[in-house]
Design a protein around this motif. Structure first.
Motif, PDB file in Angstrom:
ATOM      1  N   HIS A 180      -5.643  -2.311  10.597  1.00 32.98           N
ATOM      2  CA  HIS A 180      -6.065  -3.407   9.725  1.00 32.98           C
ATOM      3  C   HIS A 180      -7.306  -4.048  10.337  1.00 32.98           C
ATOM      4  CE1 HIS A 180      -3.896  -5.661  12.820  1.00 32.98           C
ATOM      5  NE2 HIS A 180      -4.645  -6.709  12.458  1.00 32.98           N
TER       6      HIS A 180
ATOM      7  N   MET B 164       0.833  -1.206   0.000  1.00 31.89           N
ATOM      8  CA  MET B 164       0.000   0.000   0.000  1.00 31.89           C
ATOM      9  C   MET B 164       0.867   1.256   0.000  1.00 31.89           C
ATOM     10  SD  MET B 164      -2.801   1.285   2.828  1.00 31.89           S
ATOM     11  CE  MET B 164      -1.550   1.537   4.101  1.00 31.89           C
TER      12      MET B 164
ATOM     13  N   VAL C 198      -4.142   4.624   0.364  1.00 32.14           N
ATOM     14  CA  VAL C 198      -4.606   4.872   1.732  1.00 32.14           C
ATOM     15  C   VAL C 198      -5.331   3.656   2.303  1.00 32.14           C
ATOM     16  CG1 VAL C 198      -4.733   7.375   1.454  1.00 32.14           C
ATOM     17  CG2 VAL C 198      -6.762   5.965   0.962  1.00 32.14           C
ATOM     18  N   GLY C 199      -5.547   2.637   1.467  1.00 29.94           N
ATOM     19  CA  GLY C 199      -6.181   1.399   1.890  1.00 29.94           C
ATOM     20  C   GLY C 199      -5.858   0.316   0.876  1.00 29.94           C
TER      21      GLY C 199
ATOM     22  N   TYR D 145      -5.221  -0.050   6.269  1.00 33.27           N
ATOM     23  CA  TYR D 145      -5.479   1.355   5.939  1.00 33.27           C
ATOM     24  C   TYR D 145      -4.514   2.268   6.685  1.00 33.27           C
ATOM     25  CZ  TYR D 145      -7.961   1.114  10.392  1.00 33.27           C
ATOM     26  OH  TYR D 145      -8.267   0.917  11.714  1.00 33.27           O
ATOM     27  N   ASP D 146      -4.226   3.385   6.055  1.00 29.73           N
ATOM     28  CA  ASP D 146      -3.504   4.500   6.658  1.00 29.73           C
ATOM     29  C   ASP D 146      -4.087   5.724   5.960  1.00 29.73           C
ATOM     30  OD1 ASP D 146      -1.840   6.419   7.690  1.00 29.73           O
ATOM     31  OD2 ASP D 146       0.015   5.301   7.315  1.00 29.73           O
ATOM     32  N   CYS D 147      -5.163   6.233   6.534  1.00 32.63           N
ATOM     33  CA  CYS D 147      -6.026   7.177   5.822  1.00 32.63           C
ATOM     34  C   CYS D 147      -6.433   8.338   6.729  1.00 32.63           C
ATOM     35  CB  CYS D 147      -7.272   6.414   5.352  1.00 32.63           C
ATOM     36  SG  CYS D 147      -8.431   7.386   4.390  1.00 32.63           S
TER      37      CYS D 147
ATOM     38  N   PHE E 190     -12.262   9.080   5.381  1.00 31.62           N
ATOM     39  CA  PHE E 190     -11.977   7.783   5.994  1.00 31.62           C
ATOM     40  C   PHE E 190     -13.192   6.851   5.884  1.00 31.62           C
ATOM     41  CE2 PHE E 190     -11.231   5.179  10.005  1.00 31.62           C
ATOM     42  CZ  PHE E 190     -10.403   4.282   9.354  1.00 31.62           C
TER      43      PHE E 190
ATOM     44  N   CYS F 208     -13.037   5.383   2.511  1.00 39.25           N
ATOM     45  CA  CYS F 208     -12.018   4.324   2.475  1.00 39.25           C
ATOM     46  C   CYS F 208     -12.566   3.018   3.042  1.00 39.25           C
ATOM     47  CB  CYS F 208     -10.777   4.772   3.250  1.00 39.25           C
ATOM     48  SG  CYS F 208      -9.497   3.513   3.443  1.00 39.25           S
ATOM     49  N   LEU F 209     -13.231   3.073   4.185  1.00 34.97           N
ATOM     50  CA  LEU F 209     -13.768   1.867   4.810  1.00 34.97           C
ATOM     51  C   LEU F 209     -14.779   1.179   3.893  1.00 34.97           C
ATOM     52  CD1 LEU F 209     -14.252   3.131   8.478  1.00 34.97           C
ATOM     53  CD2 LEU F 209     -12.472   1.575   7.631  1.00 34.97           C
TER      54      LEU F 209
ATOM     55  N   GLU G  33     -12.914  -0.442   0.794  1.00 32.94           N
ATOM     56  CA  GLU G  33     -12.205  -1.698   1.085  1.00 32.94           C
ATOM     57  C   GLU G  33     -13.185  -2.835   1.357  1.00 32.94           C
ATOM     58  OE1 GLU G  33      -9.241  -1.690   0.160  1.00 32.94           O
ATOM     59  OE2 GLU G  33      -9.005   0.484   0.166  1.00 32.94           O
TER      60      GLU G  33
END
Length: 188
Positions: free
Chosen positions: A84, A49, A55-56, A71-73, A140, A143-144, A147
């Motif tokens: 994670h 990543m 970001v994910g 993730y790192d968002c 964020f 992102c969730l 994913e």
């Protein structure tokens, strides 16, 4: 006090799964083995990543059909969220629907305005089997949801309609990485 390692610092770079590869379009299997191979997968996913500046990242994006994402968002207030989730379930997606730019490491260079809820909650476990609940707003939350879609065999373009969808699909067909690739029927 023991020094904590940075996620991904000892991981290996894995090849990115691209649009059209069957593992990206098939629902992933639950994780049942919480041993060293899972820890190595999570570490490799962080390394991958970061290398691809995402970001994910979902496990099927590196060719592994298991229900795991990292993730790192940031959220909209620029607060960093790092972690994670294993065997995640999207338990809440609500609030205002916001159409915002969305891209994907498995569709490099393609972006489209995608509607997503402004609030999301994901529940699952860590790689050690401990329960985890992750709540996000704004970017964020996007992102969730993104994913979790991957782990169900979906991609963000599944949420895009009309002219935005037509433009994104045209960009996919023109992308150098897509040449000669067989795309799923829903994306032709």
């Amino acid at each position: 006090m023991p020094k904590r390692s940075i996620p991904g610092s000892s991981g290996l770079l894995r090849a990115m799964t691209l649009l059209g590869e069957p593992v990206l379009h098939t629902p992933c299997e639950p994780v049942t083995d919480f041993g060293p191979s899972l820890a190595a997968l999570v570490e490799d996913m962080f390394a991958t990543m970061y290398a691809f500046q995402g970001v994910g990242l979902a496990a099927n994006q590196v060719g592994v059909p298991l229900r795991v994402f990292v993730y790192d968002c940031p959220d909209d207030e620029d607060v960093r969220h790092l972690g994670h989730v294993v065997n995640p379930r999207l338990v809440t997606a609500d609030g205002v629907t916001v159409r915002g730019p969305e891209g994907c490491l498995s569709l490099p260079g393609v972006e489209a305005g995608t509607p997503r809820f402004d609030h999301a909650v994901v529940e699952g476990v860590t790689m050690d089997g401990d329960p985890v609940r992750v709540e996000g707003t704004g970017f964020f939350a996007r992102c969730l949801q993104h994913e979790c879609d991957h782990l169900e065999g979906g991609i963000y373009l599944d949420h895009v309609t009309g002219l935005r969808r037509s433009r994104a699909l045209r960009a996919v067909r023109r992308a150098p990485w897509a040449r000669g690739r067989v795309l799923p029927g829903s994306l032709t």
